[in-house]
Every structure is written in C-alpha cells, then in structure tokens.
Design a protein around this motif. Structure first.
Motif, PDB file in Angstrom:
ATOM      1  N   PHE A  35       0.805  -1.219   0.000  1.00 37.79           N
ATOM      2  CA  PHE A  35       0.000   0.000   0.000  1.00 37.79           C
ATOM      3  C   PHE A  35       0.845   1.279   0.000  1.00 37.79           C
ATOM      4  N   VAL A  36       2.172   1.125   0.021  1.00 35.80           N
ATOM      5  CA  VAL A  36       3.066   2.285  -0.047  1.00 35.80           C
ATOM      6  C   VAL A  36       3.486   2.459  -1.508  1.00 35.80           C
ATOM      7  N   ARG A  42       4.720   0.074  -7.246  1.00 37.33           N
ATOM      8  CA  ARG A  42       4.297  -1.218  -6.675  1.00 37.33           C
ATOM      9  C   ARG A  42       4.678  -2.404  -7.563  1.00 37.33           C
ATOM     10  N   ARG A  43       4.497  -2.249  -8.857  1.00 34.26           N
ATOM     11  CA  ARG A  43       4.735  -3.386  -9.756  1.00 34.26           C
ATOM     12  C   ARG A  43       6.181  -3.856  -9.683  1.00 34.26           C
ATOM     13  N   ILE A  44       7.111  -2.931  -9.779  1.00 35.75           N
ATOM     14  CA  ILE A  44       8.536  -3.304  -9.698  1.00 35.75           C
ATOM     15  C   ILE A  44       8.851  -3.879  -8.324  1.00 35.75           C
ATOM     16  N   GLY A  45       8.279  -3.278  -7.276  1.00 34.60           N
ATOM     17  CA  GLY A  45       8.521  -3.784  -5.927  1.00 34.60           C
ATOM     18  C   GLY A  45       8.040  -5.213  -5.754  1.00 34.60           C
ATOM     19  N   VAL A  46       6.838  -5.498  -6.240  1.00 37.58           N
ATOM     20  CA  VAL A  46       6.282  -6.852  -6.084  1.00 37.58           C
ATOM     21  C   VAL A  46       7.033  -7.860  -6.949  1.00 37.58           C
ATOM     22  N   PRO A 117       8.471  -1.071  -2.697  1.00 35.16           N
ATOM     23  CA  PRO A 117       7.330  -1.611  -1.943  1.00 35.16           C
ATOM     24  C   PRO A 117       7.315  -3.138  -1.867  1.00 35.16           C
ATOM     25  N   ALA A 118       7.128  -3.655  -0.673  1.00 36.33           N
ATOM     26  CA  ALA A 118       6.897  -5.081  -0.388  1.00 36.33           C
ATOM     27  C   ALA A 118       8.104  -5.988  -0.592  1.00 36.33           C
TER      28      ALA A 118
END
Length: 193
Positions: A35-36, A42-46, A117-118
């Motif tokens: 959610f950050v 987000r996509r690259i982080g996940v 993120p994540a």
C-alpha cells in the motif's frame, strides 16, 4: 558424549520456530508495503520481491544442509538422564533470545517499502519458507531413520547447525511432545477422549 543431567531441544522445532517468525513478519511487512507507492512503484517492488522470495527460500533451504546431514548421521543416543524440552518452551526461548533482531528486521522491511514496496517483506517471507522446507526435510530424515534429533540449547545459539554445535543426540520416535519435523504430535482418537 557428555553424560549427566542436561536439557535437549528438538532440532526441527528450532528450525520451525525461525521459519514461523520470519514467514509471518515477512507477510505482514509485504502486506503493508504493497500500500506504499514507493520510489520504484508497486509493480517493480512486487516483481522484485517475488524474485527475492525465490532466491531467499532456496538459500535458506540449502545453507548448512551438509552440516545438518553430517550431524544427523553422527548423532549419538541420548542418555536417559536428560530433560527433553517441550516444543512450546523451545519455540518461546528461540523467539525471546532473538526478539530485537526480529523487530529490527521487521522495521527495516517496513521502512524499505518507501523505496521498493513489499520487496524486503517478501525476502523475509522467503527465508521463512526455505526454513519451513528444511524442517520438513529434517522430519523426513527422522521418519526414515525412526529417530528424533536433539541438540543442547546452549550450543545452538547461532542455529542448530552452527559451528558451536559439536553433535546431535537421538531418541526414539515417541520421545517428547513433537513429532518428526517438529510438528505438534497428533494423539490417536482414543487417547484424545
């Protein structure tokens, strides 16, 4: 082998305790991190986190694998005078001695979500998954050899296969309150009533 009265903790329970804590802290950190928005998005982080999860799981499973096998193969029979530590006591002691390390890892995983993120949360979860697989592997060994593996807790401060561990000790398959692999022992239906 040292004789006399001392305490033994299950090897698989120590590994499983680490797996549980790392898995859940990682899942919570990754769940919050999604959610950050983060600097990378987000996509690259996940996607990066998924890659880190796989690498961490394999690394945690393979690290010191030969040492576990060697210690298990050379395990001596535990004397009758030893105290076998309960599964819950072993898991609680492991978590208590590492609480600041676990809290720090969780905080770093959360804070890193500002950048990626994540990803760090998924890395922690991957370590937990790899250690869980290692506990399952220890359980297979214990079933195949009809023995349970134990270690002295004071020797296993840096892990049940650390250089400070001189040897494992073995008991029969019904000793203690945990089954092969460190799982909760299932009571037969007749005994549970």
């Amino acid at each position: 082998m040292v004789r006399g009265t001392y305490v033994l903790a299950r090897v698989a329970v120590l590994v499983r305790a680490a797996a549980r804590w790392l898995w859940w802290l990682g899942v919570v950190a990754a769940g919050i991190g999604v959610f950050v928005p983060g600097l990378t998005g987000r996509r690259i982080g996940v996607l990066g986190g998924a890659a880190l999860f796989v690498v961490a799981a394999f690394a945690a499973f393979l690290v010191r694998r030969r040492r576990y096998v060697a210690l298990a193969g050379q395990a001596g029979r535990a004397p009758r005078s030893v105290y076998l530590q309960d599964r819950r006591v072993t898991a609680r002691g492991w978590a208590r001695s590492r609480r600041w390390w676990l809290l720090g890892a969780f905080a770093v995983a959360l804070a890193s979500s500002v950048a990626v993120p994540a990803a760090a949360g998924m890395l922690l979860a991957g370590l937990g998954a790899g250690l869980w697989a290692k506990a399952v592997g220890i359980g297979r060994w214990e079933r195949a050899h009809d023995e349970l593996l134990w270690v002295r807790p004071e020797h296993a401060g840096r892990g049940p296969a650390a250089p400070s561990v001189p040897s494992y000790e073995a008991t029969g398959p019904v000793a203690g309150d945990a089954g092969p692999g460190g799982t909760r022992r299932r009571l037969p239906a007749a005994a549970a009533r």
